[in-house]
Design a protein around this motif. Structure first.
Motif, short mmCIF file in Angstrom:
data_model
loop_
_atom_site.label_atom_id
_atom_site.label_comp_id
_atom_site.label_asym_id
_atom_site.label_seq_id
_atom_site.Cartn_x
_atom_site.Cartn_y
_atom_site.Cartn_z
N ALA A 61 49.49 -59.89 4.71
CA ALA A 61 48.26 -60.15 5.45
C ALA A 61 47.95 -58.95 6.34
N ALA A 62 46.66 -58.66 6.48
CA ALA A 62 46.27 -57.53 7.32
C ALA A 62 44.78 -57.58 7.61
N TYR A 63 44.42 -56.91 8.67
CA TYR A 63 43.00 -56.64 8.95
C TYR A 63 42.69 -55.39 8.15
N THR A 64 41.91 -55.54 7.09
CA THR A 64 41.74 -54.45 6.12
C THR A 64 40.36 -53.79 6.13
N HIS A 65 39.48 -54.23 6.99
CA HIS A 65 38.15 -53.62 7.05
C HIS A 65 38.24 -52.33 7.87
N VAL A 66 38.55 -51.24 7.21
CA VAL A 66 38.87 -49.98 7.89
C VAL A 66 37.73 -49.53 8.80
N LEU A 75 40.85 -57.11 17.53
CA LEU A 75 41.27 -57.99 16.45
C LEU A 75 42.16 -57.24 15.45
N ALA A 76 41.80 -56.01 15.15
CA ALA A 76 42.62 -55.21 14.24
C ALA A 76 44.03 -55.03 14.80
N MET A 77 44.15 -54.74 16.09
CA MET A 77 45.46 -54.58 16.72
C MET A 77 46.22 -55.90 16.78
N LEU A 78 45.50 -56.98 17.01
CA LEU A 78 46.13 -58.30 17.05
C LEU A 78 46.79 -58.62 15.71
N ILE A 79 46.05 -58.43 14.62
CA ILE A 79 46.55 -58.78 13.30
C ILE A 79 47.58 -57.76 12.79
N ASN A 80 47.26 -56.49 12.92
CA ASN A 80 48.10 -55.44 12.31
C ASN A 80 49.20 -54.94 13.24
N GLY A 81 49.18 -55.33 14.48
CA GLY A 81 50.19 -54.87 15.44
C GLY A 81 50.93 -56.03 16.09
N ASP A 82 50.24 -56.75 16.94
CA ASP A 82 50.88 -57.81 17.72
C ASP A 82 51.49 -58.90 16.83
N ALA A 83 50.75 -59.33 15.82
CA ALA A 83 51.24 -60.39 14.94
C ALA A 83 52.49 -59.94 14.17
N VAL A 84 52.52 -58.67 13.79
CA VAL A 84 53.69 -58.14 13.09
C VAL A 84 54.91 -58.18 14.01
N GLY A 85 54.69 -57.88 15.28
CA GLY A 85 55.77 -57.99 16.26
C GLY A 85 56.29 -59.41 16.36
N THR A 97 64.91 -60.92 6.74
CA THR A 97 64.42 -59.56 6.57
C THR A 97 62.90 -59.60 6.55
N LEU A 98 62.28 -58.71 7.29
CA LEU A 98 60.82 -58.59 7.29
C LEU A 98 60.43 -57.37 6.49
N ILE A 99 59.57 -57.57 5.51
CA ILE A 99 59.00 -56.46 4.75
C ILE A 99 57.54 -56.35 5.16
N GLN A 100 57.21 -55.25 5.80
CA GLN A 100 55.86 -55.01 6.30
C GLN A 100 55.14 -54.05 5.35
N ILE A 101 54.01 -54.47 4.85
CA ILE A 101 53.23 -53.65 3.94
C ILE A 101 52.14 -52.96 4.75
N SER A 102 51.91 -51.68 4.46
CA SER A 102 50.87 -50.93 5.15
C SER A 102 50.12 -50.08 4.14
N THR A 103 49.14 -49.36 4.62
CA THR A 103 48.36 -48.48 3.76
C THR A 103 48.50 -47.05 4.24
N ASP A 104 48.00 -46.12 3.44
CA ASP A 104 48.06 -44.72 3.85
C ASP A 104 47.09 -44.43 4.99
N TYR A 105 46.22 -45.38 5.35
CA TYR A 105 45.39 -45.20 6.54
C TYR A 105 46.25 -45.26 7.80
N VAL A 106 47.37 -45.98 7.71
CA VAL A 106 48.27 -46.12 8.85
C VAL A 106 49.48 -45.20 8.69
N PHE A 107 50.16 -45.32 7.57
CA PHE A 107 51.34 -44.53 7.29
C PHE A 107 51.09 -43.72 6.03
#
Length: 116
Positions: A61-66, A75-85, A97-107
């Motif tokens: 799950a992610a906020y994907t509207h770049v 909202l983007a920080m809430l979903i892609n940052g705080d919620a992951v924490g 184990t937590l597997i966090q998926i990201s995009t090349d926009y972030v990493f």
């Protein structure tokens, strides 16, 4: 049998993971939609993870509207940052184990040391 909690089950990645998950009979994929596990509701994340008690959490799950994320930063920080924490805290509490998926926009993969 390993229990795998999958967030974002209806997104592009979540749909793919559910599809290939059927090829692994030793995994019990427990998919959750936004309605079942809303990452914008931080106070409910740990409770819902503890109910399932997975061995692995795959966060697709992610906020994907770049472009929109530039104006909807909270909202983007809430979903892609705080919620992951919160997912990480819940995983730690049960030894999952937590597997966090990201995009090349972030990493973008160019960093030569671990991301902290």
């Amino acid at each position: 049998m390993k229990r795998v909690l999958l967030t974002g089950m209806n997104g592009q990645l979540g749909t793919f993971i559910r599809k290939i998950g059927t090829e692994y009979p030793d995994l019990e994929i427990i998919p959750r939609s936004r309605e079942q596990l809303n990452l914008a509701e931080l106070t409910t994340i740990q409770e819902k993870v503890l109910e399932i008690r997975p061995d692995v959490i795959i966060n697709s799950a992610a906020y994907t509207h770049v472009d929109k994320a530039e104006t909807d930063k909270e909202l983007a920080m809430l979903i892609n940052g705080d919620a992951v924490g919160e997912l990480a805290k819940a995983a730690d509490a049960i030894g999952a184990t937590l597997i966090q998926i990201s995009t090349d926009y972030v990493f973008n993969g160019r960093k030569e040391t671990a991301y902290l």
